[in-house]
Write an enzyme that holds these catalytic residues in place. Sequence first.
Site, mmCIF file in Angstrom:
data_model
loop_
_atom_site.group_PDB
_atom_site.id
_atom_site.type_symbol
_atom_site.label_atom_id
_atom_site.label_comp_id
_atom_site.label_asym_id
_atom_site.label_seq_id
_atom_site.Cartn_x
_atom_site.Cartn_y
_atom_site.Cartn_z
ATOM 1 N N ALA A 38 0.868 -1.179 0.000
ATOM 2 C CA ALA A 38 0.000 0.000 0.000
ATOM 3 C C ALA A 38 0.904 1.228 0.000
ATOM 4 C CB ALA A 38 -0.877 -0.018 1.247
ATOM 5 N N GLY A 57 0.416 -5.087 0.522
ATOM 6 C CA GLY A 57 -0.676 -5.023 -0.451
ATOM 7 C C GLY A 57 -0.281 -5.599 -1.799
ATOM 8 N N GLU A 71 -0.794 -9.156 -1.542
ATOM 9 C CA GLU A 71 -2.252 -9.361 -1.455
ATOM 10 C C GLU A 71 -2.900 -9.289 -2.843
ATOM 11 O OE1 GLU A 71 -2.608 -6.385 1.714
ATOM 12 O OE2 GLU A 71 -3.631 -7.917 2.891
ATOM 13 N N GLU A 108 3.602 -5.928 6.992
ATOM 14 C CA GLU A 108 2.804 -4.885 7.641
ATOM 15 C C GLU A 108 3.101 -4.750 9.122
ATOM 16 O OE1 GLU A 108 1.743 -6.902 5.301
ATOM 17 O OE2 GLU A 108 0.253 -5.931 4.018
#
Length: 699
Positions: free
Chosen positions: A63, A102, A105, A125
């Site tokens: 992210a 992310g 992911e 994370e």
Amino acid sequence: MSEVVKLERHDDIAIVTVDSPPVNALSAAVRGGIQQGIRAAIADPEVKGIVLTCAGRTFIAGADITEFGKPPKPPALNDVLAEIENSPKPVVAAIHGTALGGGLEVALACHFRVAVKDARLGLPEVKLGLLPGAGGTQRLPRAVGPELAVKMIVGGDPIGAAEALKNGLIEEIVEGPAAGGEAFARKVLAEKRPLRRLRDDDSKLAAAKADRSIFTNAVAAMTKKTRGLEAPFAAADAVGYAIDLPFDEGLRKEREGFLKLVASDQSKAQRYAFFAEREAAKIAGVPEGTKSRNVARVAVIGAGTMGGGIAMSFANAGIPVTLIETGEEQLKRGMGVMQKNWEATAARGGIPADAPAKRMALIDGKVGLENVKDADLVIEAVFETMAIKKEVFGKLDQYAKPGAVLASNTSYLNIDQIASETTRPQDVLGMHFFSPANVMKLCEVVRAAKTAPDALVTAVNISRKIAKVPAVVGVCDGFVGNRMLAQRGKQAEKLLFEGALPQQVDAVVTKFGMPMGPFAMGDLAGLDIGWRSRKDRGIKSEIADALCEAGRFGQKTGKGYYKYEGGSRAPLPDPEVEKLIDETLARLGRKRRAVGDEEILERMMYPMINEGAKILDEGIAARPSDIDVIWLYGYGWPIYRGGPMYWADSVGLKQIADRLAYYAKETNDPSLEPAPLLKRLAAEGKTFASLASEASKAA
Ligand code: 3HC
Ligand code: NAI
């Protein structure tokens, strides 16, 4: 398609390429671009299969951390991932570089994953005080099973492509990401492989569903060393949802946990630390575009505690080292220690079995300083005596090749004086590593008066190359870290004279989150060193002197401020020390008073912050965040408290200034008077962080 995501078609395969330097982070534009690309590919009747890949140095690295804490912008990542997973056409993630957070992911929402052989995949994370917030805790256990998922999610370290292949995280290792992804997509179509939607595949969860201890044992192993941190536990709970709840509910609970952590003080501090570390690599006052000098070989002078660790750090990064000593015997001992260290790591499985031999082969042991002649960077780590350092640098000037960077690992000595022994002060600087140098990540890069910008850039870049965290500091006694530490040490000692015991002081400091208190640290370093230096300088410190006179030199003698039993390193409070303190105080006519924990904490921390303010005022550190980086990576400051200057802002500078003024008066200690900068910021209601914005405005 979009500024940051391109769509191409190679016959019946659509290639969606994210191109958003430097690391293809999932900004709103990237999320939107991927969504549009996937939608267009699904809508195109000519397209049978889709490859999702990245341009530049890496697959999506996560992210966009800069977006956290700001109002969310659509599309939400989970919505984009649901569209990918629900695609009726196969979607293949083709990975190179690092697929992190992310990024992984996104790959997990694809039906298939392939990667190049040096790719790394992970969910880090937790290192930002977070948990994966876009299905990672639900899809990864379904891909690799809960045990490895716990290891990756709670520990946060990535795995390599080979391990990913072995555990079913990727389907194949390919040569190039885009071409490999395309070839794999064609294979999927040719073989009519069913789409693998991880959300619907619980097969790898079955064992843990039947026997939950598989999961709880993995969690216990991974959370053993997570003192004070919230995220690892929340992340472990989220993996548990994958085992216990249907996918959609697990995803919802994961999101809840993620949002809670994003707003937490711990995560804010950890995200601050992430950017502080990267900011520290940018050197204030160096012209933009200054190039690093080439460093192909390093020479390290002195194969003692520090020289050995420094040489190991370079060999660990594959850089050849000439290790120089005064005699064969010293060399043999130093080389032996390195070999033993590597062998111990290999025995624990930390490095491959053949690594010790390979790394030793990179180290060329030599006697005599003339052997520095081929080195591009020379790091001196001989005894901490100015006369010896000067002699060594005089000789380096004679033997080192022109343009070689000449660094000293001195802890306290003046680099300008050392540089003046050479005819090339522009090449001289400090590289202050921390003990054990092969483990500790900090390198204070000391800029002397005449250090050339490109020499400085060279030191900073090479530090990062060997996985250290550099921070540039100026010349002063003890540089940034040790200079601040000295203030804490002074107060710790004074507290003993007022009635506190070593174990009480240390307990307050470790409860705060530091790995060790000042007295346990003294025992580890050896109390005799300070004792000898005090004797040389005619200085007294009655309690510490009394300990040394009683033969209590710390861990090495099994006794110091604590006792150590059966060769253990665990400090045990010792009634004899309390007696010795009582006797010393009686002799000095002092009475013990009850010292509260709050006072201890304030007197341990605030004087360091005060010194930090002076360091900033003097320009010894360019930014408060550089000081924080030094404490995070050199002294084990708890990352969830961001660093001393960050923490000070959270306490409030007025409170700190007021308390310092109070203690200055109460304990009759002018060194505790609040520093001018601290006083000014406190009076203006400002923070240390405001200095960074003042500086950027001025620029
Ligand atoms: N968001 C925003 N900026 C990022 C970023 C991210 N995720 N990752 C890196 N950057 C920036 C850095 O700040 C740096 O900026 P600068 O040049 O202005 O200083 C630049 O990208 C390059 O980064 P590095 O200097 O660290 O480059 P390296 O090549 O040494 O390392 C890396 C690359 C391994 C990708 C490293 O940057 C890294 O570990 N990044 C963070 C990865 C991460 O934690 N991802 C998870 C994010 S949280 C998440 O994904 C939540 C999700 O579950 C919803
Ligand atoms: P050490 O005593 O373990 O090692 C010094 C080595 O240098 C010895 O092996 C000695 O034989 C060798 N040496 C001396 N003169 C030499 C010369 N002219 N040529 C080649 N080799 C020579 O000392 P240590 O602890 O490694 O410290 C080295 C330097 O690092 C000092 O300046 C110290 O202040 C600094 N330092 C030490 C830290 C620590 O925790 N020990 C931490 C950070 C810096």
